[in-house]
Design an enzyme around this catalytic site. Structure first.
Site, mmCIF file in Angstrom:
data_model
loop_
_atom_site.group_PDB
_atom_site.id
_atom_site.type_symbol
_atom_site.label_atom_id
_atom_site.label_comp_id
_atom_site.label_asym_id
_atom_site.label_seq_id
_atom_site.Cartn_x
_atom_site.Cartn_y
_atom_site.Cartn_z
ATOM 1 C CB THR A 58 41.299 18.615 20.603
ATOM 2 O OG1 THR A 58 40.130 18.065 21.227
ATOM 3 C CG2 THR A 58 42.165 19.268 21.666
ATOM 4 C CB SER A 86 34.491 22.181 25.518
ATOM 5 O OG SER A 86 34.816 20.929 24.937
ATOM 6 C CB THR A 87 37.435 20.867 21.306
ATOM 7 O OG1 THR A 87 38.749 21.352 21.552
ATOM 8 C CG2 THR A 87 37.343 20.387 19.868
ATOM 9 C CG ASN A 88 33.665 18.236 22.868
ATOM 10 O OD1 ASN A 88 34.552 18.072 22.035
ATOM 11 N ND2 ASN A 88 33.583 17.507 23.978
ATOM 12 C CB THR A 132 11.378 8.937 -23.553
ATOM 13 O OG1 THR A 132 10.630 8.315 -24.609
ATOM 14 C CG2 THR A 132 10.760 10.296 -23.232
ATOM 15 C CB SER A 178 42.897 11.934 -29.781
ATOM 16 O OG SER A 178 43.623 10.749 -30.028
ATOM 17 C CE LYS A 228 37.730 10.771 -30.026
ATOM 18 N NZ LYS A 228 37.494 11.238 -28.666
#
Length: 468
Positions: free
Chosen positions: A101, A140-142, A187, A318, A324
């Site tokens: 609303t 309506s808001t709805n 796999t 790092s 790294k």
């Protein structure tokens, strides 16, 4: 600062004279300090509300329930909202009580005051153009809120589809670039059989492009709207023919294939389309996160990992370990995917929480879907621009790993049988000897000529059945 006095049935409040929103928006600003993310950060939602208010004014004008002069000013004011001129006036938190609303009234008040200003009136002189009586006429808001929400979602998904397509195409380009690179497929994280790195990256492309069709399916579900339903779907306070006419106008001004729901009572409380879309967003996030897991694994090392590919170095990795470099782009995409997966649960619970003729939890559904699409879209663009396009392959290393692996013994099954192949694999594992030396030189179960026939690049990546 100059003030004006506005009232609603709860009382009066002072409103800064220079703002276009009114008392109900101000109450929302006082009540809902939740995310700190106002409507204006979703300009497509603001635009969609402008579309809804414009189409409603056009339909109400045609049906004679709204003064033509007032309607024209509302239409002109809505056009300015659609153009983004007043985005900064849409300040209500995206998560709020009241089923939206406050957002609907934010739009009603801004458009009313823009219209008043265009009429030469003062802001707040609502006797000439009222947020409820005129801008919200036959609504309506709805029905206004979910219709605007769906229009905004459709437009966001159009952009999201383009982002997914671009990311998929970036993987496809790498598939072509790496098509002649031999590597070992795996796999359960164990050596399996050889493949082309190009095929691996092309599969990433296929994986992503499958999702574009799923997004398009979701867009079609969301294209069903309930304008004209008003409060609960009965169409109270809306004139006959309004629902069909306002939907027609919305189709014209948005250029979207919007369809009026067949059962407006059901459509007013049903949130199934959002659940479906959220599931699609989660599915896509899961797939892209898995791809990022693969990229991190394939680039692991550089000396003690797989080191099959190199990701573009983006920053030191790092504060203590010199040299790294971490896979920060796939990592941030993983984290974004986790958010999207969590947002799906929020949408699910909010959809389930509907009661009787309305689901009041739609604002959190809107927040979850808007943020999921935006965040995942940003993540995909980041992955494409800062990672995928700059990936390089370590072709010599991947080929050496293939030829030194035990997994290539699988290629010999049709020639010497599974038992002899398993014996070679076991001995190679125990002694460190190569499959080639055991099969060709020591046991002489395979001739060098047959070995050369079987272990060509083309036959390794696109195996043909070769037996004795």
């Amino acid at each position: 600062m100059a003030k004006r006095i506005e009232h609603d049935f709860l009382g009066e409040k002072e409103i800064p004279q220079d703002v276009y929103y009114g008392i109900q928006t101000l109450r929302a600003l006082e009540n809902f300090h939740i995310t700190g993310i106002p409507m204006k950060v979703e300009p497509l939602f603001v635009q969609a509300l402008g579309y809804v208010k414009k189409a409603a004014a056009m339909a109400n004008r045609d049906l004679g329930v709204l003064d033509k002069n007032i309607a024209e000013y509302i239409i002109k004011a809505s056009d300015r909202v659609i153009a983004g001129e007043f985005n900064d006036q849409f300040l209500t938190d995206l998560i709020q009580g009241g089923a939206g609303t406050s957002i609907n009234m934010n739009a009603n008040e801004v458009i009313a005051n823009v219209a008043l200003e265009m009429m030469g009136k003062e802001k707040g002189q609502y006797e000439f153009c009222h947020p409820n009586n005129h801008v919200n006429c036959s609504q309506s808001t709805n029905d206004a809120y979910p219709t605007a929400f769906r229009i905004a979602l459709i437009n966001k998904l159009t952009i999201y589809k383009e982002i997914l397509s671009d990311l998929g195409n970036a993987f496809a380009a790498k598939g072509k670039e790496f098509k002649d690179i031999l590597k070992m497929g795996r796999t359960q994280l164990q050596d399996a059989v050889p493949m082309s790195m190009g095929d691996e990256f092309t599969a990433f492309y296929t994986n992503i492009h499958e999702e574009i069709a799923r997004v398009e399916e979701s867009k079609k579900l969301i294209s069903e709207i309930n304008m004209g339903a008003t409060a609960i779907g009965t169409g109270v306070n809306a004139p006959k023919g309004y629902a069909e006419l306002v939907t027609r106008y919305l189709r014209e001004i948005t250029n979207l294939d919007l369809q009026l729901a067949g059962d407006l009572i059901e459509a007013t409380y049903d949130t199934g389309a959002y659940v479906q879309l959220s599931g699609v967003l989660k599915r896509t996030a899961v797939k892209i996160s898995k791809i990022c897991n693969d990229l991190r694994l394939l680039s692991s090392g550089p000396r003690t990992g797989l080191n099959e590919i190199n990701l573009p170095p983006m920053q030191p990795g790092s504060s203590i370990m010199p040299g790294k470099v971490n896979p920060v782009i796939p990592e941030v995409v993983n984290q974004t995917a986790f958010y999207v997966i969590g947002a799906d649960l929020t949408v699910t619970m909010a959809a389930e929480a509907g009661q009787l003729q309305l689901n009041v939890m739609e604002p959190v559904i809107a927040f979850s879907l808007f943020t999921a699409i935006s965040y995942m879209g940003n993540a995909c663009k980041t992955l494409q621009d800062k990672c995928v396009v700059g990936i390089t392959a370590n072709a010599d290393r991947t080929r050496d790993m293939v030829m030194n692996s035990i997994g290539i013994v699988t290629q010999l099954n049709p020639i010497i049988g599974y038992e002899k192949s398993a014996a070679i694999a076991r001995e190679a594992l125990e002694t460190g000897k190569s499959v080639h030396d055991l099969a060709v030189k020591e046991k002489k179960w395979v001739t060098q000529e047959k070995w050369d026939e079987v272990f060509t690049f083309d036959n390794l990546i696109k195996p043909q059945f070769i037996n004795k």
